[in-house]
Design a protein around this motif. Structure first.
Motif, PDB file in Angstrom:
ATOM      1  N   ARG A 495       0.809  -1.227   0.000  1.00  0.00           N
ATOM      2  CA  ARG A 495       0.000   0.000   0.000  1.00  0.00           C
ATOM      3  C   ARG A 495       0.844   1.280   0.000  1.00  0.00           C
ATOM      4  N   ASP A 496       2.006   1.215  -0.637  1.00  0.00           N
ATOM      5  CA  ASP A 496       2.865   2.400  -0.685  1.00  0.00           C
ATOM      6  C   ASP A 496       2.741   3.126  -2.026  1.00  0.00           C
ATOM      7  N   GLY A 497       1.710   2.823  -2.771  1.00  0.00           N
ATOM      8  CA  GLY A 497       1.494   3.472  -4.053  1.00  0.00           C
ATOM      9  C   GLY A 497       0.864   2.529  -5.051  1.00  0.00           C
ATOM     10  N   VAL A 498       0.856   2.972  -6.316  1.00  0.00           N
ATOM     11  CA  VAL A 498       0.252   2.168  -7.374  1.00  0.00           C
ATOM     12  C   VAL A 498       1.309   1.847  -8.425  1.00  0.00           C
ATOM     13  N   LEU A 499       0.965   0.935  -9.332  1.00  0.00           N
ATOM     14  CA  LEU A 499       1.900   0.557 -10.396  1.00  0.00           C
ATOM     15  C   LEU A 499       2.296   1.772 -11.223  1.00  0.00           C
ATOM     16  N   GLY A 500       1.334   2.558 -11.654  1.00  0.00           N
ATOM     17  CA  GLY A 500       1.617   3.772 -12.419  1.00  0.00           C
ATOM     18  C   GLY A 500       1.741   3.518 -13.909  1.00  0.00           C
ATOM     19  N   LEU A 501       1.433   4.554 -14.698  1.00  0.00           N
ATOM     20  CA  LEU A 501       1.418   4.424 -16.151  1.00  0.00           C
ATOM     21  C   LEU A 501       2.813   4.153 -16.708  1.00  0.00           C
ATOM     22  N   GLU A 502       3.825   4.855 -16.179  1.00  0.00           N
ATOM     23  CA  GLU A 502       5.183   4.710 -16.721  1.00  0.00           C
ATOM     24  C   GLU A 502       5.687   3.275 -16.572  1.00  0.00           C
ATOM     25  N   LYS A 503       5.549   2.681 -15.395  1.00  0.00           N
ATOM     26  CA  LYS A 503       5.988   1.301 -15.176  1.00  0.00           C
ATOM     27  C   LYS A 503       5.150   0.329 -16.002  1.00  0.00           C
ATOM     28  N   PHE A 504       3.880   0.642 -16.153  1.00  0.00           N
ATOM     29  CA  PHE A 504       3.011  -0.227 -16.945  1.00  0.00           C
ATOM     30  C   PHE A 504       3.460  -0.258 -18.405  1.00  0.00           C
ATOM     31  N   LEU A 505       3.827   0.908 -18.947  1.00  0.00           N
ATOM     32  CA  LEU A 505       4.278   0.963 -20.332  1.00  0.00           C
ATOM     33  C   LEU A 505       5.570   0.185 -20.523  1.00  0.00           C
ATOM     34  N   VAL A 506       6.477   0.262 -19.541  1.00  0.00           N
ATOM     35  CA  VAL A 506       7.714  -0.516 -19.607  1.00  0.00           C
ATOM     36  C   VAL A 506       7.405  -2.010 -19.590  1.00  0.00           C
ATOM     37  N   MET A 507       6.454  -2.407 -18.747  1.00  0.00           N
ATOM     38  CA  MET A 507       6.086  -3.817 -18.639  1.00  0.00           C
ATOM     39  C   MET A 507       5.508  -4.329 -19.963  1.00  0.00           C
ATOM     40  N   VAL A 508       4.614  -3.544 -20.598  1.00  0.00           N
ATOM     41  CA  VAL A 508       4.029  -3.948 -21.868  1.00  0.00           C
ATOM     42  C   VAL A 508       5.099  -4.042 -22.941  1.00  0.00           C
ATOM     43  N   ASP A 509       6.045  -3.103 -22.924  1.00  0.00           N
ATOM     44  CA  ASP A 509       7.132  -3.124 -23.902  1.00  0.00           C
ATOM     45  C   ASP A 509       7.951  -4.405 -23.798  1.00  0.00           C
ATOM     46  N   GLU A 510       8.116  -4.946 -22.585  1.00  0.00           N
ATOM     47  CA  GLU A 510       8.831  -6.208 -22.395  1.00  0.00           C
ATOM     48  C   GLU A 510       7.986  -7.398 -22.856  1.00  0.00           C
ATOM     49  N   LEU A 511       6.686  -7.347 -22.589  1.00  0.00           N
ATOM     50  CA  LEU A 511       5.820  -8.474 -22.932  1.00  0.00           C
ATOM     51  C   LEU A 511       5.573  -8.595 -24.432  1.00  0.00           C
ATOM     52  N   LYS A 512       5.685  -7.502 -25.153  1.00  0.00           N
ATOM     53  CA  LYS A 512       5.334  -7.516 -26.579  1.00  0.00           C
ATOM     54  C   LYS A 512       6.236  -8.412 -27.399  1.00  0.00           C
ATOM     55  N   ASP A 513       7.471  -8.657 -26.925  1.00  0.00           N
ATOM     56  CA  ASP A 513       8.428  -9.436 -27.698  1.00  0.00           C
ATOM     57  C   ASP A 513       8.250 -10.935 -27.550  1.00  0.00           C
ATOM     58  N   PHE A 514       7.380 -11.363 -26.624  1.00  0.00           N
ATOM     59  CA  PHE A 514       7.115 -12.796 -26.494  1.00  0.00           C
ATOM     60  C   PHE A 514       6.148 -13.236 -27.590  1.00  0.00           C
ATOM     61  N   ASP A 515       6.392 -14.411 -28.129  1.00  0.00           N
ATOM     62  CA  ASP A 515       5.571 -14.928 -29.214  1.00  0.00           C
ATOM     63  C   ASP A 515       4.291 -15.529 -28.636  1.00  0.00           C
ATOM     64  N   THR A 516       3.297 -14.694 -28.371  1.00  0.00           N
ATOM     65  CA  THR A 516       2.037 -15.150 -27.782  1.00  0.00           C
ATOM     66  C   THR A 516       0.879 -14.679 -28.646  1.00  0.00           C
ATOM     67  N   ASP A 517      -0.215 -15.462 -28.635  1.00  0.00           N
ATOM     68  CA  ASP A 517      -1.398 -15.011 -29.354  1.00  0.00           C
ATOM     69  C   ASP A 517      -2.113 -13.942 -28.537  1.00  0.00           C
ATOM     70  N   GLY A 518      -3.200 -13.408 -29.095  1.00  0.00           N
ATOM     71  CA  GLY A 518      -3.862 -12.276 -28.447  1.00  0.00           C
ATOM     72  C   GLY A 518      -4.375 -12.582 -27.058  1.00  0.00           C
ATOM     73  N   GLU A 519      -5.037 -13.744 -26.893  1.00  0.00           N
ATOM     74  CA  GLU A 519      -5.587 -14.092 -25.573  1.00  0.00           C
ATOM     75  C   GLU A 519      -4.477 -14.232 -24.549  1.00  0.00           C
ATOM     76  N   ASP A 520      -3.386 -14.922 -24.928  1.00  0.00           N
ATOM     77  CA  ASP A 520      -2.273 -15.122 -23.990  1.00  0.00           C
ATOM     78  C   ASP A 520      -1.601 -13.801 -23.644  1.00  0.00           C
ATOM     79  N   PHE A 521      -1.537 -12.887 -24.608  1.00  0.00           N
ATOM     80  CA  PHE A 521      -0.930 -11.591 -24.318  1.00  0.00           C
ATOM     81  C   PHE A 521      -1.722 -10.845 -23.243  1.00  0.00           C
ATOM     82  N   LEU A 522      -3.066 -10.803 -23.399  1.00  0.00           N
ATOM     83  CA  LEU A 522      -3.886 -10.114 -22.394  1.00  0.00           C
ATOM     84  C   LEU A 522      -3.757 -10.777 -21.031  1.00  0.00           C
ATOM     85  N   THR A 523      -3.695 -12.117 -21.023  1.00  0.00           N
ATOM     86  CA  THR A 523      -3.511 -12.830 -19.754  1.00  0.00           C
ATOM     87  C   THR A 523      -2.178 -12.457 -19.119  1.00  0.00           C
ATOM     88  N   SER A 524      -1.125 -12.335 -19.935  1.00  0.00           N
ATOM     89  CA  SER A 524       0.193 -11.974 -19.421  1.00  0.00           C
ATOM     90  C   SER A 524       0.188 -10.566 -18.831  1.00  0.00           C
TER      91      SER A 524
END
Length: 549
Positions: A495-524
């Protein structure tokens, strides 16, 4: 069948002579068979005992072709089923030979839509009554009561709506207000100073304990009883009434009646009477004390928040505003997911396909939660469909929504983005209204995610909303990711804060390079943002991934 027959004759011919030649298991089960073979050779007239041939007439008039047509089957005993149907026909030498089709039953969805419309209508009536009482001065309270009775009478289809009040000495009861349907006579003059002592203790107890007194047929009441005598004296056959209360004391009753026939009052009538009784009681008490009215308003708001059945209905209807089954296009695929915060969410993913060339998608976040947000979602959905079908441009569509809804939505606003996709050319047009940046990348290129954003006011905050359209050309293997702010406003486990947009964008940028279909990407995305770090959801989460093939 000769195609030169009159239209109605063709409809009858098709109904009488058509047989099933081929079907799949789902169709067989829909008509009560265990396997397709059992349905082969059956006559359509035996499988679907239509009472109304208008769907077949429509089919003939359309040139024997249906494309995403919604139709209603009216079966025997007035049973009704709703379908979306696609049909392709074969004509040979001026004769109709055969047709192929697919259908999807939407009876439950239509029933849900009707329940929502009924809830919206009920809510609208209650809002009207509440508004009149809130803004009426004490000296005009009779006008407010009369307005409420008129609305109640019209909604319940009653012959008479009335109020009886208990005298100060609590010995008698008299008619004080009534609304009359056309041709119905008044009973105020004959309904004065009726002794309470002659009233059934059981009925009086029901009214005193917030119960509804339901008498569908006066002929079924005991002869000589107070209730039957009162109903016969006023020529009433059926009645529905509830007590008007002053804290713990019964101050009168509110009721509706049918004069000449037995009547099973619908559940919606019970609900309206129950809710309106509190409003009217408050309004009448306000004439005596503004302080008591204020306390009653707080009680009413508390009562609204505890209506579990309405909450469940709102959740069911709100979920229908999150699109999961999109049209099938050659160059575009859609994947969506939704996680509500609490019982009911306020996010929407809507689509409309008014033209074969493009699809409109409205991705939005309704402010707040609960029943009011679900109702706003429904209103926005209906407005979006209307303006999308009118083929307005994206910015004009959002502008019309704002113009139409801003004066009546009160405290709510909508952060959204409207995307129009031309699926054949992979061209898209965007219009933002306070929505977070959209993310774009190519699955084959190891490049940083591109953000697409235009800062603008959310809808319903200002009267004169203006939008800007952004065009973008997508290519094969491009992905477009839309998300609500709930995905990056998840609270850290300590409870010391939230994930935040900046960290979220970094996380998505890392996940995009995995070879996953659309459903698996949203789950990730959900796994990494919420589950893996044990974060707590504090707002609704809606996700939509669009893949260009």
């Amino acid at each position: 069948m000769p195609t030169n027959l009159p239209v109605l004759d063709q409809a009858n011919y098709l109904f009488e002579h058509s047989i099933v030649k081929e079907c799949n298991l789902a169709t067989a089960k829909a008509y009560g068979f265990t396997k397709p073979e059992d349905m082969i050779g059956k006559y359509i007239k035996d499988l679907i005992p239509l009472q109304d041939l208008s769907p077949i007439v429509q089919f003939v008039e359309s040139g024997y072709e249906f494309s995403n047509v919604e139709y209603l089957e009216v079966l025997s005993e007035n049973r009704k089923r709703n379908f979306i149907i696609n049909v392709h026909s074969e004509l040979l030498d001026g004769k109709f030979v055969r047709c192929w089709g697919q259908q999807k039953e939407i009876t439950l969805m239509k029933a849900t839509e009707e329940k929502l419309n009924a809830l919206l209508r009920l809510s609208g009536i209650l809002n009207e009554i509440s508004r009149v009482f809130v803004f009426s001065k004490a000296e005009f309270i009779t006008d407010a009561v009369q307005f409420a009775l008129e609305k109640i009478g019209e909604y319940t289809e009653a012959d008479r709506a009335f109020i009886m009040e208990i005298s100060q000495d609590r010995q008698s009861m008299s008619f004080t207000h009534e609304w009359l349907n056309e041709g119905v006579e008044s009973v105020v003059s004959v309904g004065q100073d009726l002794p309470i002592s002659s009233m059934s203790p059981e009925n009086l107890g029901i009214l005193m304990n917030d119960g509804i007194l339901f008498m569908p047929d006066s002929m079924e009441l005991p002869e000589g009883s107070w209730a039957r005598g009162m109903m016969e004296k006023t020529n009433v056959r059926s009645s529905l009434s509830i007590g008007l209360r002053d804290e713990e004391n019964l101050m009168g009753l509110l009721g509706v009646v049918k004069l000449h026939k037995k009547y099973e009052w619908q559940k919606e009538s019970h609900n309206l009477l129950s809710l309106a009784a509190d409003l009217i009681s408050q309004g009448m008490l306000r004439a005596r004390s503004e302080l008591i009215l204020h306390a009653k308003e707080r009680k009413l708001q508390s009562f609204y928040s505890e209506i579990t059945e309405d909450l469940m209905l709102a959740r069911l209807t709100q979920e229908s505003w999150i699109a999961k089954d999109f049209p099938n296009y050659n160059n575009v695929k859609f994947f969506s997911n939704f996680f509500p915060y609490g019982e009911i969410g306020g996010d929407i993913i809507l689509y409309g396909a008014p033209s074969p060339d493009y699809i409109d998608i409205l991705f939005g976040d309704i402010s707040g939660h609960g029943i009011s947000s679900a109702l706003v979602s429904g209103i926005v959905a209906m407005g979006f469909k209307k303006h999308s079908d009118a083929k307005l441009s994206p910015k004009d569509l959002l502008k019309e929504l704002n113009t139409e809804l801003e004066p009546v939505m009160g405290k709510h606003h909508i952060s959204c983005c409207l995307v129009r996709i031309y699926h054949e050319t992979r061209e898209a047009v965007f219009c933002f209204a306070g929505h977070p940046p959209l993310l774009i990348w190519n699955m084959l290129k190891k490049e940083k995610i591109q953000s697409l954003i235009h800062e603008n006011y959310p809808l319903l905050l200002i009267e004169e909303w203006e939008g800007i359209e952004i065009k973008y050309q997508f290519h094969p293997k491009d992905r477009l990711f839309l998300y609500s702010d709930g995905i990056y406003e998840v609270e850290n486990k300590d409870r010391d804060g939230v994930l935040g947009l900046e960290k979220f964008l970094v996380m998505v940028d890392e996940l995009k390079d995995f070879d996953t279909d659309g459903e698996d990407f949203l789950t990730s995305v959900v796994t990494n943002a919420v589950i893996r770090e044990d974060r707590t959801i504090r707002d609704d989460i809606a996700l939509l991934l669009i893949e260009f093939t």
